[in-house]
Design a protein around this motif. Sequence first.
Motif, mmCIF file in Angstrom:
data_model
loop_
_atom_site.group_PDB
_atom_site.id
_atom_site.type_symbol
_atom_site.label_atom_id
_atom_site.label_comp_id
_atom_site.label_asym_id
_atom_site.label_seq_id
_atom_site.Cartn_x
_atom_site.Cartn_y
_atom_site.Cartn_z
ATOM 1 N N PHE A 1 6.171 9.522 -14.483
ATOM 2 C CA PHE A 1 7.251 8.674 -15.178
ATOM 3 C C PHE A 1 8.473 8.619 -14.713
ATOM 4 C CE2 PHE A 1 4.424 11.693 -18.069
ATOM 5 C CZ PHE A 1 4.134 10.785 -19.022
ATOM 6 N N GLY A 2 8.500 9.102 -13.377
ATOM 7 C CA GLY A 2 9.686 8.923 -12.769
ATOM 8 C C GLY A 2 10.171 7.486 -12.515
ATOM 9 N N GLY A 3 11.786 7.571 -12.620
ATOM 10 C CA GLY A 3 12.282 5.939 -12.482
ATOM 11 C C GLY A 3 12.316 5.643 -10.975
ATOM 12 N N ILE A 4 13.452 6.380 -10.526
ATOM 13 C CA ILE A 4 13.729 6.347 -8.870
ATOM 14 C C ILE A 4 12.920 7.534 -8.059
ATOM 15 C CG2 ILE A 4 15.432 6.072 -7.211
ATOM 16 C CD1 ILE A 4 17.677 5.234 -9.086
ATOM 17 N N LEU A 5 13.054 8.577 -8.586
ATOM 18 C CA LEU A 5 12.642 9.690 -7.946
ATOM 19 C C LEU A 5 11.121 10.160 -8.507
ATOM 20 C CD1 LEU A 5 15.780 12.143 -7.408
ATOM 21 C CD2 LEU A 5 14.750 10.439 -5.652
ATOM 22 N N ILE A 6 10.343 10.529 -7.800
ATOM 23 C CA ILE A 6 9.079 10.983 -8.308
ATOM 24 C C ILE A 6 9.051 12.536 -8.196
ATOM 25 C CG2 ILE A 6 7.767 11.186 -6.277
ATOM 26 C CD1 ILE A 6 6.199 9.613 -9.393
ATOM 27 N N LEU A 7 10.010 13.041 -7.821
ATOM 28 C CA LEU A 7 10.216 14.523 -7.798
ATOM 29 C C LEU A 7 10.193 15.228 -9.150
ATOM 30 C CD1 LEU A 7 13.091 14.792 -4.984
ATOM 31 C CD2 LEU A 7 10.772 15.306 -4.609
ATOM 32 N N TRP A 8 10.657 14.627 -10.239
ATOM 33 C CA TRP A 8 10.726 15.308 -11.404
ATOM 34 C C TRP A 8 9.219 15.004 -11.782
ATOM 35 C CZ3 TRP A 8 15.365 16.274 -11.085
ATOM 36 C CH2 TRP A 8 16.263 15.193 -10.849
ATOM 37 N N ASP A 9 8.396 14.322 -11.546
ATOM 38 C CA ASP A 9 7.016 14.491 -12.015
ATOM 39 C C ASP A 9 6.151 15.555 -11.278
ATOM 40 O OD1 ASP A 9 6.238 12.213 -13.735
ATOM 41 O OD2 ASP A 9 7.400 11.091 -12.149
ATOM 42 N N ARG A 10 6.638 15.797 -10.098
ATOM 43 C CA ARG A 10 5.985 16.936 -9.246
ATOM 44 C C ARG A 10 6.310 18.353 -9.730
ATOM 45 N NH1 ARG A 10 3.750 15.069 -4.490
ATOM 46 N NH2 ARG A 10 4.289 12.890 -3.938
ATOM 47 N N TRP A 11 7.760 18.419 -10.360
ATOM 48 C CA TRP A 11 8.315 19.798 -10.532
ATOM 49 C C TRP A 11 7.707 19.905 -12.014
ATOM 50 C CZ3 TRP A 11 13.995 18.377 -8.629
ATOM 51 C CH2 TRP A 11 13.965 18.419 -7.075
ATOM 52 N N PHE A 12 7.455 19.012 -12.765
ATOM 53 C CA PHE A 12 7.452 19.261 -14.381
ATOM 54 C C PHE A 12 5.890 18.928 -14.738
ATOM 55 C CE2 PHE A 12 11.942 18.173 -14.344
ATOM 56 C CZ PHE A 12 12.278 19.503 -14.839
ATOM 57 N N GLY A 13 4.957 18.957 -13.550
ATOM 58 C CA GLY A 13 3.388 19.023 -13.737
ATOM 59 C C GLY A 13 2.911 17.614 -14.162
ATOM 60 N N SER A 14 3.590 16.376 -14.174
ATOM 61 C CA SER A 14 3.009 15.192 -14.643
ATOM 62 C C SER A 14 2.685 13.914 -13.456
ATOM 63 C CB SER A 14 3.647 14.459 -15.689
ATOM 64 O OG SER A 14 5.363 14.181 -14.780
ATOM 65 N N PHE A 15 2.664 14.620 -12.097
ATOM 66 C CA PHE A 15 2.423 13.660 -11.142
ATOM 67 C C PHE A 15 0.636 13.809 -10.907
ATOM 68 C CE2 PHE A 15 1.426 13.287 -6.535
ATOM 69 C CZ PHE A 15 1.735 12.105 -6.252
ATOM 70 N N ASP B 1 0.757 -1.200 0.039
ATOM 71 C CA ASP B 1 -0.165 0.016 0.119
ATOM 72 C C ASP B 1 0.997 1.285 0.023
ATOM 73 O OD1 ASP B 1 -2.090 1.592 0.074
ATOM 74 O OD2 ASP B 1 -2.994 0.853 2.026
ATOM 75 N N LYS B 2 0.291 2.491 0.349
ATOM 76 C CA LYS B 2 1.074 3.557 0.180
ATOM 77 C C LYS B 2 2.118 3.510 1.530
ATOM 78 C CE LYS B 2 -2.129 6.597 -1.974
ATOM 79 N NZ LYS B 2 -2.939 7.983 -2.059
ATOM 80 N N LEU B 3 3.058 4.072 1.039
ATOM 81 C CA LEU B 3 4.288 4.282 2.331
ATOM 82 C C LEU B 3 4.133 5.533 2.897
ATOM 83 C CD1 LEU B 3 7.428 2.919 0.077
ATOM 84 C CD2 LEU B 3 5.830 1.699 1.535
ATOM 85 N N PRO B 4 4.924 5.567 4.056
ATOM 86 C CA PRO B 4 4.874 6.956 4.795
ATOM 87 C C PRO B 4 5.132 8.178 3.974
ATOM 88 C CG PRO B 4 6.056 5.436 6.094
ATOM 89 C CD PRO B 4 5.885 4.381 4.964
ATOM 90 N N ARG B 5 4.483 9.067 4.371
ATOM 91 C CA ARG B 5 4.576 10.548 3.529
ATOM 92 C C ARG B 5 5.931 10.847 2.844
ATOM 93 N NH1 ARG B 5 0.658 15.240 5.160
ATOM 94 N NH2 ARG B 5 -0.630 13.647 4.879
ATOM 95 N N PRO B 6 7.053 10.707 3.826
ATOM 96 C CA PRO B 6 8.181 11.358 3.100
ATOM 97 C C PRO B 6 8.588 10.615 1.925
ATOM 98 C CG PRO B 6 8.440 11.223 5.393
ATOM 99 C CD PRO B 6 6.914 10.753 5.014
ATOM 100 N N LEU C 1 10.061 9.289 -3.695
ATOM 101 C CA LEU C 1 10.294 8.235 -4.506
ATOM 102 C C LEU C 1 9.354 7.718 -5.117
ATOM 103 C CD1 LEU C 1 12.360 6.292 -1.716
ATOM 104 C CD2 LEU C 1 13.459 7.568 -3.349
ATOM 105 N N ASN C 2 9.720 7.167 -6.144
ATOM 106 C CA ASN C 2 8.639 6.355 -7.124
ATOM 107 C C ASN C 2 7.999 5.013 -6.345
ATOM 108 O OD1 ASN C 2 7.103 5.359 -9.232
ATOM 109 N ND2 ASN C 2 8.759 4.380 -10.039
ATOM 110 N N THR C 3 7.057 5.067 -5.844
ATOM 111 C CA THR C 3 6.551 4.008 -5.183
ATOM 112 C C THR C 3 5.491 3.204 -5.856
ATOM 113 O OG1 THR C 3 4.877 5.236 -4.293
ATOM 114 C CG2 THR C 3 6.944 5.374 -3.045
ATOM 115 N N PRO C 4 5.232 1.888 -5.304
ATOM 116 C CA PRO C 4 4.010 1.101 -6.073
ATOM 117 C C PRO C 4 2.796 1.809 -6.012
ATOM 118 C CG PRO C 4 5.226 -0.449 -4.329
ATOM 119 C CD PRO C 4 5.862 1.484 -4.152
#
Length: 288
Positions: free
Chosen positions: A206-220, A175-180, A185-188
Amino acid sequence: MEPNLPDVVLWSIPAFVLLTVVEMVSVRFHPDEDAAGYEKKDAATSVGMGLGSLVFDFVWKIPIVAVYTAVYELTPLRIPVLWWTVPLMLLGQDFFYYWSHRGHHVIRILWACHVVHHSSRKFNLTTALRQPWTSLTVWPFYVPLIALGVHPAALAFCSSANLVYQFWVHTERIDKLPRPFEYVLNTPSHHRVHHASQGGYLDRNFGGILILWDRWFGSFTAETERPVFGLTKNIATHNPLRVATHEYAAILRDVRAASSWGERAGRVFRGPGWAPAAAPVPEPERVA
């Protein structure tokens, strides 16, 4: 001098097998009626696609390494492989992976390669193994890293590490992991959204390891409703050759049926769902 780096994928195979068995046992004894679960033919197809990708990737590696080596020899820059540079290389590779992954969703000829990974209506650890056989379209996105002085062998190591990381996010058993963790990170949870076929989930995360790219570039997009996995137009086949090539065949059919060169270009280079605008229907003449 070529850096001496381990083969991350090879060393990870025992973990892949162990985790897949654990997930299968978990599904067997604690089934979730709403989850995608396992289906023998589907899982076999995914494994077969993964084994085939190893063969084809070895073939594609020959011209790709030649291009990367040429670029590396031409650039005056050199980034040594040290304990503190490897994390920076991983960060750079993950950044360009994001743009490669995003590009392979929005340009149809690239999607024809990547669609293989999304073609299963199941979502489990064997889905991670469902890899394309035409990955020759990926290499241009990483040329900037080579031009910056990253050795081709170091890039291969980083790409393998990224691929290995993504194995565990292909599951519904977590399921979802703790918020940090979910924020960075890219998670299940994030990757389930990426594999979903609902309209609000399409072309997101689209992120591989980090989900930060999606948050920063509007695809999250966060996971809210339960995902429905697969394609918007699913394929009814477990034939590995057809799974690997079905979108190329569809592009060829559309190009042959196109009525103009503009439409032909659009069928290849625009988005997967693109179609020319329908001509307006003329209004009937009115008799005074």
